[in-house]
Design an enzyme around this catalytic site. Structure first.
Site, PDB file in Angstrom:
ATOM      1  CG  ASN A 171      -0.369  -0.187   2.535  1.00 57.97           C
ATOM      2  OD1 ASN A 171       0.660  -0.835   2.677  1.00 57.97           O
ATOM      3  ND2 ASN A 171      -1.002   0.369   3.538  1.00 57.97           N
ATOM      4  CD  GLU A 173      -1.576   4.945   4.797  1.00 57.63           C
ATOM      5  OE1 GLU A 173      -2.263   4.042   5.296  1.00 57.63           O
ATOM      6  OE2 GLU A 173      -1.003   5.833   5.479  1.00 57.63           O
ATOM      7  CG  ASN A 174      -1.391  11.237  -1.790  1.00 61.15           C
ATOM      8  OD1 ASN A 174      -1.817  12.327  -1.449  1.00 61.15           O
ATOM      9  ND2 ASN A 174      -0.576  11.067  -2.809  1.00 61.15           N
ATOM     10  CB  ALA A 189      -4.831  14.065  -1.170  1.00 59.67           C
ATOM     11  CE1 TYR A 190      -4.547  11.120   5.484  1.00 59.58           C
ATOM     12  CE2 TYR A 190      -6.431  10.147   6.568  1.00 59.58           C
ATOM     13  CZ  TYR A 190      -5.198  10.738   6.639  1.00 59.58           C
ATOM     14  OH  TYR A 190      -4.614  10.946   7.862  1.00 59.58           O
ATOM     15  CB  CYS A 213      -5.170  -1.435  -2.075  1.00 56.86           C
ATOM     16  SG  CYS A 213      -6.605  -0.629  -1.353  1.00 56.86           S
ATOM     17  CD  GLU A 227      -5.414  -5.961  -1.661  1.00 52.27           C
ATOM     18  OE1 GLU A 227      -4.847  -4.860  -1.473  1.00 52.27           O
ATOM     19  OE2 GLU A 227      -6.290  -6.411  -0.902  1.00 52.27           O
TER      20      GLU A 227
END
Ligand SMILES: [Zn+2]
Length: 139
Positions: A49, A51-52, A54-55, A60, A62
């Site tokens: 994963n 993340e950012n 800016a959620y 993910c 996968e």
């Protein structure tokens, strides 16, 4: 498993997922996830994963594994393993179940693992019953 498909080595998938789980970029949730796909070409494609700030722009594990598979020339998922921490099963999210479906059949095994190893095996159909897939758009 159909003839001509690669032998599924879940220990190798777990090792690949564990390696990239440790590299995941998850500074906000601190919830690192690793995934590994065994593709039709016999190669293992891992993803983690990312993340950012800016959620919703995060991705993910996968999703990363699927991107790696496609970029590497794989076209079908023979098996996928998802690895997350904690007590609860870390199953693919709803969007990832659909992403997997694009490259997998309903019978494709989805292994859900924790730090201790594979905890539960599912078929994709168990996680995404009566799914919409590429066959729906073929005429
Ligand atoms: Zn997901």
């Amino acid at each position: 498993m159909r003839a001509g498909q690669p032998e599924i080595d879940f220990e190798a998938l777990f090792a690949a997922a564990a390696r990239v789980q440790s590299l995941a970029y998850a500074p906000y949730s601190n919830f690192k996830v690793g995934a590994a796909i065994l593709a039709d070409d016999g190669a293992v494609y891992p993803g983690c994963n990312v993340e950012n700030a800016a959620y919703p722009s995060g991705s993910c594990a996968e999703q990363g594994a699927i991107s790696a598979m496609v970029a590497g020339g794989g076209r079908r998922i023979a098996a996928i393993l998802v690895l997350g921490d904690g007590e609860a099963l870390v199953t693919p999210c709803g969007a990832c179940r659909q992403r997997i479906r694009e490259f997998a059949s309903p019978e494709t095994p989805v292994a859900v693992a924790g730090p201790d190893g594979v905890r539960q095996m599912f078929s994709l159909a168990e996680l995404l019953p009566a799914s919409f897939g590429p066959d729906n758009l073929r005429r």
